[in-house]
Design a protein around this motif. Structure first.
Motif, PDB file in Angstrom:
ATOM      1  N   SER A   1     -28.682 -19.392 -21.674  1.00  0.00           N
ATOM      2  CA  SER A   1     -27.715 -19.407 -20.562  1.00  0.00           C
ATOM      3  C   SER A   1     -26.337 -18.979 -21.044  1.00  0.00           C
ATOM      4  O   SER A   1     -25.640 -18.199 -20.385  1.00  0.00           O
ATOM      5  CB  SER A   1     -27.614 -20.811 -19.965  1.00  0.00           C
ATOM      6  OG  SER A   1     -28.887 -21.269 -19.619  1.00  0.00           O
TER       7      SER A   1
ATOM      8  N   GLU B   1     -27.663  -9.403 -23.092  1.00  0.00           N
ATOM      9  CA  GLU B   1     -28.818  -9.732 -22.252  1.00  0.00           C
ATOM     10  C   GLU B   1     -29.880 -10.377 -23.138  1.00  0.00           C
ATOM     11  O   GLU B   1     -30.276  -9.804 -24.159  1.00  0.00           O
ATOM     12  CB  GLU B   1     -29.367  -8.437 -21.638  1.00  0.00           C
ATOM     13  CG  GLU B   1     -30.536  -8.660 -20.714  1.00  0.00           C
ATOM     14  CD  GLU B   1     -31.253  -7.361 -20.322  1.00  0.00           C
ATOM     15  OE1 GLU B   1     -32.229  -7.457 -19.581  1.00  0.00           O
ATOM     16  OE2 GLU B   1     -30.832  -6.274 -20.789  1.00  0.00           O
TER      17      GLU B   1
ATOM     18  N   SER C   1     -26.187 -15.259 -21.759  1.00  0.00           N
ATOM     19  CA  SER C   1     -26.332 -14.463 -20.524  1.00  0.00           C
ATOM     20  C   SER C   1     -25.024 -14.368 -19.743  1.00  0.00           C
ATOM     21  O   SER C   1     -24.856 -13.495 -18.907  1.00  0.00           O
ATOM     22  CB  SER C   1     -27.430 -15.055 -19.634  1.00  0.00           C
ATOM     23  OG  SER C   1     -28.669 -14.943 -20.323  1.00  0.00           O
TER      24      SER C   1
END
Length: 199
Positions: A19, A28, A22
């Motif tokens: 998380s 990514e 991201s």
């Protein structure tokens, strides 16, 4: 976009790392593994730019996985709780580009990833001393003799202080010079001081 695979056997941490990364605009997370075996498979399949790897994982450790990934060109960053010299030395041999500790601030991870992508190597400051601290090849007795030489004592003084013969002192000194690959006593003293071997 920097494509990342994360390998971490603690599920909550794996999710949190995913998380966190991201949220970065240029990153990514393309895969998550819970052990070294899965990490190697994911890297082969997904060909990410970076693999962030814990060390102690079931099956295959992060270090074993890093050794296996070395020829594949994926940059490995070790993220661990262990600031152990042995682990760090092995990680360096495996060609890892980063070795970070889990108690570092979270923003450090993203900036380290960018640095590694830019061709730099990122190591936790606690471990940097290990790179420079070499094993002392001299025995305690040899260090004692060298210490007396450093104090300005001559062969005869050293012999009487240590209750050994002058011939034995000369043998010790020649062994010291050989082991340190230097040609005289002054160089031997300088090298030992530089490497921090004198207490």
């Amino acid at each position: 976009m920097i494509r990342i695979v994360i390998a971490e056997d603690q599920r909550m941490l794996l999710g949190a790392l995913g998380s966190l990364l991201s949220l970065e605009d240029d990153m990514e997370v393309v895969g998550k593994a819970s052990n070294g075996e899965e990490a190697v498979e994911l890297v082969k399949k997904l060909q990410p730019d970076i693999c962030i790897m814990d060390i102690e994982m079931p099956g295959k450790t992060g270090l074993e996985a890093a050794e296996e990934l070395k020829p594949l060109g994926c940059k490995v960053i070790i993220l661990t709780t262990f600031a152990r010299s042995g682990y760090f030395q092995r990680a360096l041999k495996a060609g890892v580009k980063g070795y970070l500790l889990k108690d570092s601030p979270s923003e450090e991870l993203a900036s380290s990833i960018r640095s590694v992508m830019a061709g730099r190597r990122m190591f936790a400051p606690e471990l940097m001393d290990d790179i420079y601290s070499e094993e002392n090849p001299l025995t305690e007795r040899e260090m004692e003799v060298l210490g007396l030489v450093a104090d300005g004592k001559n062969t005869k003084d050293i012999a009487s202080e240590l209750t050994i013969t002058t011939g034995t002192v000369r043998n010790y000194i020649s062994t010291i010079l050989d082991k340190l690959e230097v040609t005289n006593r002054i160089e031997a003293i300088r090298q030992s001081k530089e490497k921090g071997w004198f207490k």
